[in-house]
Design a protein around this motif. Structure first.
Motif, PDB file in Angstrom:
ATOM      1  N   SER A   3      -2.650   7.156   2.706  1.00  0.00           N
ATOM      2  CA  SER A   3      -2.287   7.052   4.119  1.00  0.00           C
ATOM      3  C   SER A   3      -3.412   7.565   5.008  1.00  0.00           C
ATOM      4  CB  SER A   3      -0.988   7.832   4.406  1.00  0.00           C
ATOM      5  OG  SER A   3      -1.158   9.219   4.204  1.00  0.00           O
ATOM      6  N   THR A   4      -4.146   8.578   4.531  1.00  0.00           N
ATOM      7  CA  THR A   4      -5.297   9.075   5.290  1.00  0.00           C
ATOM      8  C   THR A   4      -6.370   7.998   5.401  1.00  0.00           C
ATOM      9  OG1 THR A   4      -4.885  11.356   4.589  1.00  0.00           O
ATOM     10  CG2 THR A   4      -7.087  10.842   5.397  1.00  0.00           C
ATOM     11  N   LEU A   5      -6.619   7.308   4.302  1.00  0.00           N
ATOM     12  CA  LEU A   5      -7.626   6.242   4.313  1.00  0.00           C
ATOM     13  C   LEU A   5      -7.209   5.116   5.263  1.00  0.00           C
ATOM     14  CD1 LEU A   5     -10.201   4.984   3.161  1.00  0.00           C
ATOM     15  CD2 LEU A   5      -8.825   4.039   1.316  1.00  0.00           C
ATOM     16  N   LEU A   6      -5.963   4.660   5.167  1.00  0.00           N
ATOM     17  CA  LEU A   6      -5.493   3.554   6.003  1.00  0.00           C
ATOM     18  C   LEU A   6      -5.347   3.952   7.463  1.00  0.00           C
ATOM     19  CD1 LEU A   6      -2.813   2.019   3.614  1.00  0.00           C
ATOM     20  CD2 LEU A   6      -5.058   1.073   4.176  1.00  0.00           C
ATOM     21  N   SER A   7      -5.126   5.249   7.718  1.00  0.00           N
ATOM     22  CA  SER A   7      -4.943   5.696   9.096  1.00  0.00           C
ATOM     23  C   SER A   7      -6.211   5.557   9.930  1.00  0.00           C
ATOM     24  CB  SER A   7      -4.468   7.153   9.121  1.00  0.00           C
ATOM     25  OG  SER A   7      -5.492   8.030   8.667  1.00  0.00           O
ATOM     26  N   ALA A   8      -7.361   5.418   9.262  1.00  0.00           N
ATOM     27  CA  ALA A   8      -8.582   5.160  10.024  1.00  0.00           C
ATOM     28  C   ALA A   8      -8.437   3.907  10.871  1.00  0.00           C
ATOM     29  CB  ALA A   8      -9.771   5.008   9.064  1.00  0.00           C
ATOM     30  N   LEU A   9      -7.666   2.941  10.383  1.00  0.00           N
ATOM     31  CA  LEU A   9      -7.400   1.710  11.135  1.00  0.00           C
ATOM     32  C   LEU A   9      -6.192   1.860  12.051  1.00  0.00           C
ATOM     33  CD1 LEU A   9      -7.778  -1.307  11.746  1.00  0.00           C
ATOM     34  CD2 LEU A   9      -6.427  -1.799   9.692  1.00  0.00           C
TER      35      LEU A   9
ATOM     36  N   ALA B  64       3.566  14.497   9.165  1.00  0.00           N
ATOM     37  CA  ALA B  64       2.208  14.058   9.493  1.00  0.00           C
ATOM     38  C   ALA B  64       1.210  15.196   9.291  1.00  0.00           C
ATOM     39  CB  ALA B  64       2.149  13.563  10.935  1.00  0.00           C
ATOM     40  N   ASN B  65      -0.048  14.841   9.305  1.00  0.00           N
ATOM     41  CA  ASN B  65      -1.120  15.824   9.204  1.00  0.00           C
ATOM     42  C   ASN B  65      -1.271  16.509  10.564  1.00  0.00           C
ATOM     43  OD1 ASN B  65      -3.415  17.255   8.438  1.00  0.00           O
ATOM     44  ND2 ASN B  65      -4.220  15.538   7.253  1.00  0.00           N
ATOM     45  N   PHE B  66      -0.159  17.161  11.004  1.00  0.00           N
ATOM     46  CA  PHE B  66      -0.059  17.698  12.357  1.00  0.00           C
ATOM     47  C   PHE B  66      -1.207  18.634  12.708  1.00  0.00           C
ATOM     48  CE2 PHE B  66       4.629  17.028  11.541  1.00  0.00           C
ATOM     49  CZ  PHE B  66       4.763  15.989  12.457  1.00  0.00           C
ATOM     50  N   ALA B  67      -1.393  19.673  11.899  1.00  0.00           N
ATOM     51  CA  ALA B  67      -2.372  20.698  12.243  1.00  0.00           C
ATOM     52  C   ALA B  67      -3.781  20.304  11.832  1.00  0.00           C
ATOM     53  CB  ALA B  67      -1.982  22.024  11.593  1.00  0.00           C
ATOM     54  N   TYR B  68      -3.938  19.847  10.585  1.00  0.00           N
ATOM     55  CA  TYR B  68      -5.273  19.629  10.050  1.00  0.00           C
ATOM     56  C   TYR B  68      -6.008  18.495  10.766  1.00  0.00           C
ATOM     57  CZ  TYR B  68      -3.186  22.331   6.240  1.00  0.00           C
ATOM     58  OH  TYR B  68      -2.538  23.281   5.500  1.00  0.00           O
ATOM     59  N   MET B  69      -5.308  17.420  11.052  1.00  0.00           N
ATOM     60  CA  MET B  69      -5.926  16.287  11.726  1.00  0.00           C
ATOM     61  C   MET B  69      -5.504  16.198  13.194  1.00  0.00           C
ATOM     62  SD  MET B  69      -5.911  12.266  10.584  1.00  0.00           S
ATOM     63  CE  MET B  69      -6.406  12.684   8.928  1.00  0.00           C
ATOM     64  N   GLY B  70      -4.291  16.675  13.476  1.00  0.00           N
ATOM     65  CA  GLY B  70      -3.758  16.525  14.824  1.00  0.00           C
ATOM     66  C   GLY B  70      -4.515  17.306  15.872  1.00  0.00           C
TER      67      GLY B  70
ATOM     68  N   THR C 281       2.705  11.607  15.401  1.00  0.00           N
ATOM     69  CA  THR C 281       3.537  10.962  14.371  1.00  0.00           C
ATOM     70  C   THR C 281       2.828   9.767  13.742  1.00  0.00           C
ATOM     71  OG1 THR C 281       4.647   9.627  16.079  1.00  0.00           O
ATOM     72  CG2 THR C 281       5.699  11.691  15.433  1.00  0.00           C
ATOM     73  N   ALA C 282       1.791   9.256  14.397  1.00  0.00           N
ATOM     74  CA  ALA C 282       1.034   8.135  13.840  1.00  0.00           C
ATOM     75  C   ALA C 282       0.014   8.589  12.796  1.00  0.00           C
ATOM     76  CB  ALA C 282       0.311   7.378  14.956  1.00  0.00           C
ATOM     77  N   LEU C 283      -0.148   9.900  12.642  1.00  0.00           N
ATOM     78  CA  LEU C 283      -1.112  10.423  11.682  1.00  0.00           C
ATOM     79  C   LEU C 283      -0.598  10.267  10.250  1.00  0.00           C
ATOM     80  CD1 LEU C 283      -2.194  13.670  13.553  1.00  0.00           C
ATOM     81  CD2 LEU C 283      -3.504  11.560  13.297  1.00  0.00           C
ATOM     82  N   PRO C 284      -1.481  10.315   9.270  1.00  0.00           N
ATOM     83  CA  PRO C 284      -1.062  10.149   7.865  1.00  0.00           C
ATOM     84  C   PRO C 284      -0.279  11.349   7.360  1.00  0.00           C
ATOM     85  CG  PRO C 284      -3.377  10.742   7.984  1.00  0.00           C
ATOM     86  CD  PRO C 284      -2.949  10.461   9.391  1.00  0.00           C
ATOM     87  N   THR C 285       0.289  11.218   6.187  1.00  0.00           N
ATOM     88  CA  THR C 285       1.057  12.299   5.564  1.00  0.00           C
ATOM     89  C   THR C 285       0.182  13.540   5.414  1.00  0.00           C
ATOM     90  OG1 THR C 285       2.335  10.663   4.329  1.00  0.00           O
ATOM     91  CG2 THR C 285       2.434  12.941   3.564  1.00  0.00           C
ATOM     92  N   GLY C 286       0.727  14.683   5.813  1.00  0.00           N
ATOM     93  CA  GLY C 286      -0.043  15.916   5.831  1.00  0.00           C
ATOM     94  C   GLY C 286      -0.242  16.525   4.460  1.00  0.00           C
ATOM     95  N   ALA C 287      -1.349  17.239   4.308  1.00  0.00           N
ATOM     96  CA  ALA C 287      -1.690  17.852   3.027  1.00  0.00           C
ATOM     97  C   ALA C 287      -0.698  18.940   2.626  1.00  0.00           C
ATOM     98  CB  ALA C 287      -3.106  18.441   3.093  1.00  0.00           C
ATOM     99  N   LEU C 288       0.010  19.534   3.601  1.00  0.00           N
ATOM    100  CA  LEU C 288       0.987  20.569   3.264  1.00  0.00           C
ATOM    101  C   LEU C 288       2.141  19.998   2.445  1.00  0.00           C
ATOM    102  CD1 LEU C 288       1.558  23.541   3.579  1.00  0.00           C
ATOM    103  CD2 LEU C 288       2.728  23.070   5.735  1.00  0.00           C
TER     104      LEU C 288
ATOM    105  N   LEU D 298       2.948   5.324   8.837  1.00  0.00           N
ATOM    106  CA  LEU D 298       1.909   4.927   9.790  1.00  0.00           C
ATOM    107  C   LEU D 298       2.388   3.927  10.837  1.00  0.00           C
ATOM    108  CD1 LEU D 298      -1.159   4.516   7.395  1.00  0.00           C
ATOM    109  CD2 LEU D 298      -0.488   6.526   8.737  1.00  0.00           C
ATOM    110  N   VAL D 299       3.461   3.197  10.546  1.00  0.00           N
ATOM    111  CA  VAL D 299       3.919   2.155  11.473  1.00  0.00           C
ATOM    112  C   VAL D 299       5.278   2.492  12.079  1.00  0.00           C
ATOM    113  CG1 VAL D 299       4.493  -0.287  11.747  1.00  0.00           C
ATOM    114  CG2 VAL D 299       2.621   0.392  10.222  1.00  0.00           C
ATOM    115  N   PHE D 300       6.280   2.733  11.217  1.00  0.00           N
ATOM    116  CA  PHE D 300       7.641   2.895  11.723  1.00  0.00           C
ATOM    117  C   PHE D 300       7.852   4.223  12.439  1.00  0.00           C
ATOM    118  CE2 PHE D 300       8.554  -0.382   8.431  1.00  0.00           C
ATOM    119  CZ  PHE D 300       9.101  -1.323   9.278  1.00  0.00           C
ATOM    120  N   GLN D 301       7.282   5.326  11.933  1.00  0.00           N
ATOM    121  CA  GLN D 301       7.541   6.608  12.585  1.00  0.00           C
ATOM    122  C   GLN D 301       7.028   6.651  14.025  1.00  0.00           C
ATOM    123  OE1 GLN D 301       5.860  10.215  10.913  1.00  0.00           O
ATOM    124  NE2 GLN D 301       7.503  11.457  11.772  1.00  0.00           N
ATOM    125  N   PRO D 302       5.775   6.290  14.296  1.00  0.00           N
ATOM    126  CA  PRO D 302       5.351   6.289  15.714  1.00  0.00           C
ATOM    127  C   PRO D 302       6.102   5.266  16.546  1.00  0.00           C
ATOM    128  CG  PRO D 302       3.651   5.353  14.282  1.00  0.00           C
ATOM    129  CD  PRO D 302       4.656   5.983  13.387  1.00  0.00           C
TER     130      PRO D 302
END
Length: 309
Positions: free
Chosen positions: A293-299, A104-110, A264-271, A235-239
């Motif tokens: 995934s970043t775009l869809l994660s807004a929802l 997930a985008n743990f650091a950048y978005m988390g 874990t619900a965040l989108p795939t991380g840029a790293l 976005l669905v199964f991991q969380p």
């Protein structure tokens, strides 16, 4: 800043990189910027996070173990599902599929998202999951890819694999150095601390800028259904799997539960894209997975936040 605004802000940075690559950015510049992110900016961010984190907040083996178990199950789900429905690819590409479905985008978005939604009470669990997630998923992916490329076998081959994947990894070294400095209570010279303070925040915008610059929408024609599967897993199964494992094992500390599930619900991380570029494996697919995934994660993040909070 709300979760929705945070996601839109990050997506805007990706768009700036996409436009820059097609207007003013030279071809060789992208590699240099990615090297800056991977070797300097991200290590600075992780070192400071580990250095400032109280060590007692790291000593939660039950919660860390539950997170790792959920990550492994999710990664296997991503790989097995993709292998069943889509053309078989090389083992290295399967590794990147697992990364795209779990990292997930743990650091950048988390960090901004969890801080805004949960506040300081979740800071310890948040940083712990960020560090463990980076080490286990990104470090583990490098170990697997390096071992696949390593010639020979035995103890020496294992040492060479660990050397190339972890012992030289700036993510691993920065985290270990930060934890060690915190454990020994080593004071940082003001000059060093100030330099790290300046470099660390640059990891977020530069990584997302590079992600946008490397984006190729033409690849979407060849991996449309695969993207649907991997993004659904992420976005669905991991969380959902994470929540189920925490609940099943009776791990109900609200700070750890909410922070981990939301991370874990965040989108795939840029790293993940940085790793794909470094090893030249599934680079276009990874960039698309991160952006879409970043775009869809807004929802989806809004749905998870509303449900859990």
């Amino acid at each position: 800043m709300s979760g929705f605004e945070t996601i839109l802000t990050l997506f805007l940075l990706i768009g700036v990189g996409y436009l820059a690559k097609r207007t003013i950015l030279a071809e060789h510049s992208l590699a240099a910027l990615n090297s800056f992110v991977f070797y300097i900016a991200v290590p600075a961010l992780l070192f400071l996070s580990a250095y400032r984190l109280p060590l007692d907040s790291l000593l939660q083996p039950a919660y860390i173990g539950a997170f790792l178990l959920a990550t492994v199950i999710t990664g296997l789900l991503a790989v097995l599902g993709a292998r069943w429905w889509f053309p078989t690819r090389s083992p290295e590409q399967h590794v990147m599929r697992a990364v795209n479905g779990t990292f997930a985008n743990f650091a950048y978005m988390g960090i901004p998202l969890i801080s805004a939604l949960l506040g300081e009470r979740a800071y310890g669990p948040m940083i712990c999951i960020i560090l463990v997630g980076n080490l286990f998923i990104i470090g583990g992916a490098q170990v697997l890819i390096e071992s696949m490329r390593q010639q020979g076998s035995g103890f020496q081959a294992l040492i060479r694999t660990l050397d190339r994947s972890l012992l030289r990894s700036p993510v691993f070294l920065a985290t270990v150095a930060g934890v060690g400095a915190s454990l020994l209570q080593l004071p940082l010279p003001a000059v060093v601390s100030n330099a790290l303070e300046i470099m660390a925040p640059s990891a977020i915008p530069v990584a997302l800028f590079c992600l946008g610059a490397g984006l190729q929408f033409a690849a979407l024609k060849n991996c449309k259904l695969e993207m649907v599967w991997l993004i659904t897993v992420k976005l669905v199964f991991q969380p959902l799997i994470t929540l189920g494992i925490f609940t099943g094992f009776g791990l109900t500390d609200p700070n750890w539960l909410l922070a981990t599930v939301l991370l874990t619900a965040l989108p795939t991380g840029a790293l993940a894209h940085v790793v794909a570029l470094r090893y030249d494996v599934s680079e276009q697919e990874t960039s698309l997975c991160v952006v879409l995934s970043t775009l869809l994660s807004a929802l989806t993040v809004a749905v998870w936040s509303g449900w859990l909070l």
